[in-house]
Design an enzyme around this catalytic site. Structure first.
Site, PDB file in Angstrom:
ATOM      1  CD  GLU A  88       4.351  62.788  43.420  1.00  0.00           C
ATOM      2  OE1 GLU A  88       4.441  61.816  42.655  1.00  0.00           O
ATOM      3  OE2 GLU A  88       4.522  63.955  43.045  1.00  0.00           O
ATOM      4  CB  CYS A 112       5.257  79.287  42.075  1.00  0.00           C
ATOM      5  SG  CYS A 112       5.508  79.820  43.783  1.00  0.00           S
ATOM      6  CB  CYS A 115       5.838  75.255  41.240  1.00  0.00           C
ATOM      7  SG  CYS A 115       5.882  73.880  42.410  1.00  0.00           S
ATOM      8  CD  GLU A 156       5.631  78.496  52.141  1.00  0.00           C
ATOM      9  OE1 GLU A 156       6.227  78.362  51.052  1.00  0.00           O
ATOM     10  OE2 GLU A 156       6.226  78.783  53.203  1.00  0.00           O
ATOM     11  CB  SER A 187      12.391  75.419  51.033  1.00  0.00           C
ATOM     12  OG  SER A 187      12.434  76.300  49.935  1.00  0.00           O
ATOM     13  CG  LEU A 211      14.948  86.242  45.719  1.00  0.00           C
ATOM     14  CD1 LEU A 211      13.932  86.963  46.595  1.00  0.00           C
ATOM     15  CD2 LEU A 211      16.364  86.744  46.033  1.00  0.00           C
ATOM     16  CG  HIS A 212      12.423  81.310  42.306  1.00  0.00           C
ATOM     17  ND1 HIS A 212      13.567  80.588  42.538  1.00  0.00           N
ATOM     18  CD2 HIS A 212      11.417  80.589  42.863  1.00  0.00           C
ATOM     19  CE1 HIS A 212      13.250  79.482  43.197  1.00  0.00           C
ATOM     20  NE2 HIS A 212      11.978  79.463  43.405  1.00  0.00           N
ATOM     21  CG  ASN A 286      13.742  70.353  37.443  1.00  0.00           C
ATOM     22  OD1 ASN A 286      14.707  69.908  36.839  1.00  0.00           O
ATOM     23  ND2 ASN A 286      13.760  70.600  38.743  1.00  0.00           N
ATOM     24  CB  CYS A 329      12.773  71.561  42.514  1.00  0.00           C
ATOM     25  SG  CYS A 329      14.109  71.185  43.596  1.00  0.00           S
TER      26      CYS A 329
HETATM   27  N1  SAH Z   1       6.748  76.248  49.076  1.00  0.00           N
HETATM   28  C1  SAH Z   1       8.117  76.131  49.494  1.00  0.00           C
HETATM   29  C2  SAH Z   1       8.562  74.707  49.510  1.00  0.00           C
HETATM   30  C3  SAH Z   1       8.651  74.043  48.148  1.00  0.00           C
HETATM   31  S1  SAH Z   1      10.320  73.875  47.835  1.00  0.00           S
HETATM   32  C4  SAH Z   1       8.995  77.021  48.634  1.00  0.00           C
HETATM   33  O1  SAH Z   1       8.479  77.612  47.698  1.00  0.00           O
HETATM   34  O2  SAH Z   1      10.161  77.201  48.937  1.00  0.00           O
HETATM   35  C5  SAH Z   1      10.418  73.539  46.195  1.00  0.00           C
HETATM   36  C6  SAH Z   1      11.524  74.330  45.559  1.00  0.00           C
HETATM   37  O3  SAH Z   1      11.546  74.014  44.165  1.00  0.00           O
HETATM   38  C7  SAH Z   1      11.277  75.818  45.653  1.00  0.00           C
HETATM   39  O4  SAH Z   1      12.473  76.529  45.735  1.00  0.00           O
HETATM   40  C8  SAH Z   1      10.608  76.069  44.335  1.00  0.00           C
HETATM   41  O5  SAH Z   1      10.621  77.413  43.981  1.00  0.00           O
HETATM   42  C9  SAH Z   1      11.426  75.183  43.418  1.00  0.00           C
HETATM   43  N2  SAH Z   1      10.758  74.881  42.155  1.00  0.00           N
HETATM   44  C10 SAH Z   1       9.443  74.934  41.888  1.00  0.00           C
HETATM   45  N3  SAH Z   1       9.203  74.623  40.604  1.00  0.00           N
HETATM   46  C11 SAH Z   1      10.406  74.355  40.043  1.00  0.00           C
HETATM   47  C12 SAH Z   1      10.825  73.951  38.749  1.00  0.00           C
HETATM   48  N4  SAH Z   1       9.932  73.764  37.764  1.00  0.00           N
HETATM   49  N5  SAH Z   1      12.141  73.760  38.526  1.00  0.00           N
HETATM   50  C13 SAH Z   1      13.034  73.926  39.521  1.00  0.00           C
HETATM   51  N6  SAH Z   1      12.704  74.295  40.768  1.00  0.00           N
HETATM   52  C14 SAH Z   1      11.403  74.513  41.029  1.00  0.00           C
END
Ligand code: SAH
Length: 340
Positions: A88, A112, A115, A156, A187, A211-212, A286, A329
């Protein structure tokens, strides 16, 4: 080989390999990306022999659109690759131009907890041309100008490092699509050795780190990659990047209710990032199909924001795109069954 996977340097080496002037690389690039040719025979500046050789060595074949879904500000495209896998791509219409969110792999191994993209494990890396073609489909086929690119789709990027570097070289080159590197953001979930390698590329696109969480205990729970590359080492790598490149690092921080959004988390995060040339981007969580998390309330996000601000951390709250059609995201998926 696919022509859209060739950087200028690769094309120069190609021409040199049979004694041709490497300056022809720029002619080809300009024809491909400015004149949007789809046959080497349309490049009038080249001799017949060179046109024939290029036609024999390179193909133009593309990705194909299966379906798209659209709101006023967002459009999500489901593409089929030549081997039948699907990915996508998301178009975001900003006031300042159009941003495209590009996928870098089929599936993702980061796993993650929050995600959707990692629910289908990585099937394979995308080839460079498959990333370039996500941009080209919008720009050339649909005639949508593209001013910004984020590598935040499925996958990634630093687990597909070489192809991603070629991709950003190609789309930023002035002779071609010419999206300035400062308008491109890569990212990563935090692959430390690749962040350190990336730190030596000074003219490269911006870096964002997902980071999260402000400590190992919490981060390992929601991001398994943290067990391989713990938080302190990650922050040290970010520091090396910021110092070598002179650029700010962006830290993405999803706000998940009751998980990582307490006052203590905000204070711990501020302490972790102290003195680092960075800013924190707070992202509303989200909802996804698989996880049972909920987003932090607007008030909680603002309180968290205030604490960081008071501690001297640069912080923004991200505007969200596409949440209503699984285009935001964390909602993108390579699993075809989720997309039809
Ligand atoms: N693998 C890379 C690229 C993906 S970027 C990375 O982790 O950075 C996608 C972004 O959306 C990342 O910052 C990820 O952590 C974030 N993301 C993933 N799931 C999400 C969700 N449910 N709500 C909001 N952001 C989310």
């Amino acid at each position: 080989m696919n022509i859209y996977g060739q950087s200028i340097n690769m094309l120069e080496d190609y021409f040199k390999s049979f004694g041709e002037n490497p300056a022809k690389a720029k002619i080809v690039f300009s024809a491909l990306y400015r004149d949007k040719i789809s046959s080497f025979y349309d490049i009038t500046e080249l001799s017949d022999a060179v046109k024939e050789r290029l036609s024999a060595d390179f193909e133009f074949s593309g990705i194909s659109l299966i379906t798209k879904s659209e709101t006023e500000t967002t459009c999500k495209y489901l593409f089929r690759l030549s081997d039948g896998h699907t990915i996508e791509t998301v178009l975001m219409k900003h006031g300042y131009g159009n941003g495209v969110c590009v996928s870098t792999q089929v599936g993702c191994n980061m796993d993650c907890a929050f995600c959707e993209s990692g629910k289908l494990k990585k099937v394979r890396n995308l080839e460079t041309h498959e990333m370039v073609q996500q941009i080209l489909y919008l720009r050339n086929v649909l005639d949508i100008p593209v001013s910004h690119v984020v590598l935040m789709g499925i996958g990634e990027p630093f687990d597909n490092y070489e192809n991603v570097m070629n991709f950003t070289d190609i789309i930023s080159h002035q002779q071609g699509i010419s999206i300035p590197a400062r308008h491109i953001t890569i990212s990563t979930a935090g692959i430390v050795p690749k962040i350190l390698e990336y730190a030596s590329r000074t003219a490269a696109p911006a870096l964002a780190i997902s980071l999260h969480a402000p400590n190992d205990e919490l981060r390992s729970r929601i991001m398994p990659i943290n067990k391989a590359y713990p938080t302190n080492g990650l922050i040290d790598a970010a520091r090396v990047y910021a110092e070598n490149t002179g650029k700010k690092v962006t830290f993405a921080y999803i706000m998940i209710a009751g998980v990582n959004d307490s006052d203590e988390c905000a204070l711990e995060l501020a302490a972790l990032l102290k003195g680092l040339n960075c800013y924190v981007n707070l992202i509303p969580y989200n909802k996804t199909r698989s996880a049972s998390f909920s987003p932090s309330s607007k008030e909680r996000v603002l309180e968290f924001y205030d604490i960081l601000k008071k501690q001297g951390i640069n912080v923004t709250v991200r505007r969200e795109f596409g949440g209503d059609m699984n285009a935001a995201c964390g909602q993108l998926s390579s699993d075809y069954r989720n997309n039809i």
